[in-house]
Design a protein around this motif. Structure first.
Motif, PDB file in Angstrom:
ATOM      1  N   TYR A 181      61.381 112.848  56.919  1.00  0.00           N
ATOM      2  CA  TYR A 181      61.657 113.704  58.064  1.00  0.00           C
ATOM      3  C   TYR A 181      61.889 115.128  57.593  1.00  0.00           C
ATOM      4  O   TYR A 181      62.348 115.352  56.480  1.00  0.00           O
ATOM      5  N   LYS A 182      61.577 116.056  58.461  1.00  0.00           N
ATOM      6  CA  LYS A 182      61.931 117.458  58.244  1.00  0.00           C
ATOM      7  C   LYS A 182      63.102 117.704  59.185  1.00  0.00           C
ATOM      8  O   LYS A 182      63.041 117.356  60.369  1.00  0.00           O
ATOM      9  N   ALA A 183      64.190 118.270  58.653  1.00  0.00           N
ATOM     10  CA  ALA A 183      65.386 118.424  59.471  1.00  0.00           C
ATOM     11  C   ALA A 183      66.230 119.588  58.966  1.00  0.00           C
ATOM     12  O   ALA A 183      66.064 120.047  57.839  1.00  0.00           O
ATOM     13  N   THR A 184      67.132 120.013  59.817  1.00  0.00           N
ATOM     14  CA  THR A 184      68.151 120.972  59.428  1.00  0.00           C
ATOM     15  C   THR A 184      69.434 120.176  59.260  1.00  0.00           C
ATOM     16  O   THR A 184      69.892 119.528  60.205  1.00  0.00           O
ATOM     17  N   VAL A 185      69.980 120.211  58.052  1.00  0.00           N
ATOM     18  CA  VAL A 185      71.146 119.398  57.719  1.00  0.00           C
ATOM     19  C   VAL A 185      72.322 120.313  57.401  1.00  0.00           C
ATOM     20  O   VAL A 185      72.204 121.227  56.599  1.00  0.00           O
ATOM     21  N   ARG A 186      73.447 120.029  58.048  1.00  0.00           N
ATOM     22  CA  ARG A 186      74.667 120.774  57.747  1.00  0.00           C
ATOM     23  C   ARG A 186      75.653 119.805  57.094  1.00  0.00           C
ATOM     24  O   ARG A 186      75.973 118.763  57.661  1.00  0.00           O
ATOM     25  N   LEU A 187      76.094 120.144  55.899  1.00  0.00           N
ATOM     26  CA  LEU A 187      77.036 119.316  55.163  1.00  0.00           C
ATOM     27  C   LEU A 187      78.463 119.783  55.428  1.00  0.00           C
ATOM     28  O   LEU A 187      78.703 120.963  55.692  1.00  0.00           O
ATOM     29  N   ARG A 188      79.404 118.863  55.340  1.00  0.00           N
ATOM     30  CA  ARG A 188      80.809 119.195  55.577  1.00  0.00           C
ATOM     31  C   ARG A 188      81.299 120.264  54.597  1.00  0.00           C
ATOM     32  O   ARG A 188      81.981 121.202  54.982  1.00  0.00           O
ATOM     33  N   SER A 189      80.930 120.133  53.325  1.00  0.00           N
ATOM     34  CA  SER A 189      81.371 121.104  52.325  1.00  0.00           C
ATOM     35  C   SER A 189      80.795 122.488  52.602  1.00  0.00           C
ATOM     36  O   SER A 189      81.445 123.504  52.369  1.00  0.00           O
ATOM     37  N   ALA A 190      79.565 122.545  53.117  1.00  0.00           N
ATOM     38  CA  ALA A 190      78.953 123.833  53.457  1.00  0.00           C
ATOM     39  C   ALA A 190      79.676 124.478  54.636  1.00  0.00           C
ATOM     40  O   ALA A 190      79.871 125.691  54.667  1.00  0.00           O
ATOM     41  N   ILE A 241      72.843 116.863  61.966  1.00  0.00           N
ATOM     42  CA  ILE A 241      71.410 116.972  61.685  1.00  0.00           C
ATOM     43  C   ILE A 241      70.750 117.443  62.970  1.00  0.00           C
ATOM     44  O   ILE A 241      70.972 116.869  64.035  1.00  0.00           O
ATOM     45  N   THR A 242      69.953 118.514  62.874  1.00  0.00           N
ATOM     46  CA  THR A 242      69.225 119.016  64.039  1.00  0.00           C
ATOM     47  C   THR A 242      67.756 119.171  63.660  1.00  0.00           C
ATOM     48  O   THR A 242      67.389 119.117  62.489  1.00  0.00           O
ATOM     49  N   ASN A 243      66.939 119.376  64.657  1.00  0.00           N
ATOM     50  CA  ASN A 243      65.497 119.598  64.463  1.00  0.00           C
ATOM     51  C   ASN A 243      64.849 118.473  63.660  1.00  0.00           C
ATOM     52  O   ASN A 243      63.979 118.716  62.828  1.00  0.00           O
ATOM     53  N   LEU A 244      65.257 117.245  63.912  1.00  0.00           N
ATOM     54  CA  LEU A 244      64.726 116.092  63.186  1.00  0.00           C
ATOM     55  C   LEU A 244      63.304 115.796  63.651  1.00  0.00           C
ATOM     56  O   LEU A 244      63.058 115.611  64.846  1.00  0.00           O
ATOM     57  N   GLU A 245      62.376 115.790  62.710  1.00  0.00           N
ATOM     58  CA  GLU A 245      60.961 115.574  63.022  1.00  0.00           C
ATOM     59  C   GLU A 245      60.335 114.714  61.924  1.00  0.00           C
ATOM     60  O   GLU A 245      60.418 115.054  60.743  1.00  0.00           O
ATOM     61  N   ARG A 246      59.727 113.615  62.304  1.00  0.00           N
ATOM     62  CA  ARG A 246      59.070 112.748  61.332  1.00  0.00           C
ATOM     63  C   ARG A 246      57.802 113.437  60.850  1.00  0.00           C
ATOM     64  O   ARG A 246      56.971 113.848  61.638  1.00  0.00           O
ATOM     65  N   LEU A 265      82.841 124.137  55.418  1.00  0.00           N
ATOM     66  CA  LEU A 265      84.142 124.635  54.970  1.00  0.00           C
ATOM     67  C   LEU A 265      84.028 125.952  54.219  1.00  0.00           C
ATOM     68  O   LEU A 265      84.938 126.768  54.246  1.00  0.00           O
ATOM     69  N   SER A 266      82.899 126.155  53.546  1.00  0.00           N
ATOM     70  CA  SER A 266      82.714 127.403  52.790  1.00  0.00           C
ATOM     71  C   SER A 266      81.806 128.392  53.524  1.00  0.00           C
ATOM     72  O   SER A 266      81.318 129.344  52.934  1.00  0.00           O
ATOM     73  N   ASN A 267      81.567 128.143  54.817  1.00  0.00           N
ATOM     74  CA  ASN A 267      80.775 129.033  55.677  1.00  0.00           C
ATOM     75  C   ASN A 267      79.351 129.258  55.179  1.00  0.00           C
ATOM     76  O   ASN A 267      78.803 130.352  55.355  1.00  0.00           O
ATOM     77  N   ARG A 268      78.758 128.254  54.557  1.00  0.00           N
ATOM     78  CA  ARG A 268      77.350 128.351  54.163  1.00  0.00           C
ATOM     79  C   ARG A 268      76.490 127.826  55.304  1.00  0.00           C
ATOM     80  O   ARG A 268      76.898 126.953  56.065  1.00  0.00           O
ATOM     81  N   PRO A 269      75.269 128.340  55.416  1.00  0.00           N
ATOM     82  CA  PRO A 269      74.393 127.908  56.510  1.00  0.00           C
ATOM     83  C   PRO A 269      73.848 126.496  56.263  1.00  0.00           C
ATOM     84  O   PRO A 269      73.872 125.997  55.137  1.00  0.00           O
ATOM     85  N   PRO A 270      73.329 125.870  57.308  1.00  0.00           N
ATOM     86  CA  PRO A 270      72.689 124.567  57.136  1.00  0.00           C
ATOM     87  C   PRO A 270      71.429 124.703  56.286  1.00  0.00           C
ATOM     88  O   PRO A 270      70.905 125.798  56.091  1.00  0.00           O
ATOM     89  N   VAL A 271      70.931 123.572  55.795  1.00  0.00           N
ATOM     90  CA  VAL A 271      69.768 123.540  54.905  1.00  0.00           C
ATOM     91  C   VAL A 271      68.583 122.941  55.649  1.00  0.00           C
ATOM     92  O   VAL A 271      68.713 121.871  56.261  1.00  0.00           O
ATOM     93  N   ASP A 272      67.441 123.609  55.609  1.00  0.00           N
ATOM     94  CA  ASP A 272      66.195 123.024  56.103  1.00  0.00           C
ATOM     95  C   ASP A 272      65.620 122.214  54.953  1.00  0.00           C
ATOM     96  O   ASP A 272      65.432 122.745  53.856  1.00  0.00           O
ATOM     97  N   ALA A 273      65.351 120.924  55.204  1.00  0.00           N
ATOM     98  CA  ALA A 273      64.967 120.059  54.099  1.00  0.00           C
ATOM     99  C   ALA A 273      64.085 118.918  54.565  1.00  0.00           C
ATOM    100  O   ALA A 273      64.042 118.590  55.754  1.00  0.00           O
ATOM    101  N   TYR A 274      63.388 118.330  53.602  1.00  0.00           N
ATOM    102  CA  TYR A 274      62.732 117.047  53.812  1.00  0.00           C
ATOM    103  C   TYR A 274      63.779 115.996  53.499  1.00  0.00           C
ATOM    104  O   TYR A 274      64.498 116.087  52.497  1.00  0.00           O
ATOM    105  N   VAL A 275      63.891 114.995  54.366  1.00  0.00           N
ATOM    106  CA  VAL A 275      64.968 114.013  54.254  1.00  0.00           C
ATOM    107  C   VAL A 275      64.408 112.600  54.333  1.00  0.00           C
ATOM    108  O   VAL A 275      63.521 112.321  55.134  1.00  0.00           O
ATOM    109  N   ARG A 276      64.950 111.732  53.496  1.00  0.00           N
ATOM    110  CA  ARG A 276      64.747 110.290  53.622  1.00  0.00           C
ATOM    111  C   ARG A 276      66.108 109.642  53.710  1.00  0.00           C
ATOM    112  O   ARG A 276      67.030 110.029  52.996  1.00  0.00           O
ATOM    113  N   PHE A 277      66.256 108.669  54.571  1.00  0.00           N
ATOM    114  CA  PHE A 277      67.518 107.970  54.737  1.00  0.00           C
ATOM    115  C   PHE A 277      67.554 106.776  53.792  1.00  0.00           C
ATOM    116  O   PHE A 277      67.499 105.624  54.202  1.00  0.00           O
TER     117      PHE A 277
END
Length: 78
Positions: free
Chosen positions: A15-24, A66-71, A26-38
């Protein structure tokens, strides 16, 4: 979508998705656009869309949302 739990659909689809991690968050970093496998179960294997980015395996408990989830590729497509 807010993530309470990550459910493994299968270990083949990518999947292609925008992923926001809890640690990011807390440190005000933006979400990551990434290829993801569960995969493996309870984890996400992620590769950022940024050139030369490493592959990382992240615990599902670390995922805030997770937003913009697209297979983009199915296991049968390979």
């Amino acid at each position: 979508m807010y993530v309470e739990a990550v459910v493994q659909v299968n270990d083949r689809d990518t999947y292609k998705a925008t992923v926001r991690l809890r640690s990011a968050m807390l440190s005000n970093r933006p979400p990551v656009d990434a290829y993801v496998r569960f995969f493996p179960p309870g984890w996400l294997t992620m590769k950022s869309l940024a050139v030369g980015a490493p592959i990382s395996v992240v615990s599902a408990t670390e995922v805030f949302d997770i937003t913009n989830l697209e297979r983009v590729q199915g296991g049968d497509d390979e």
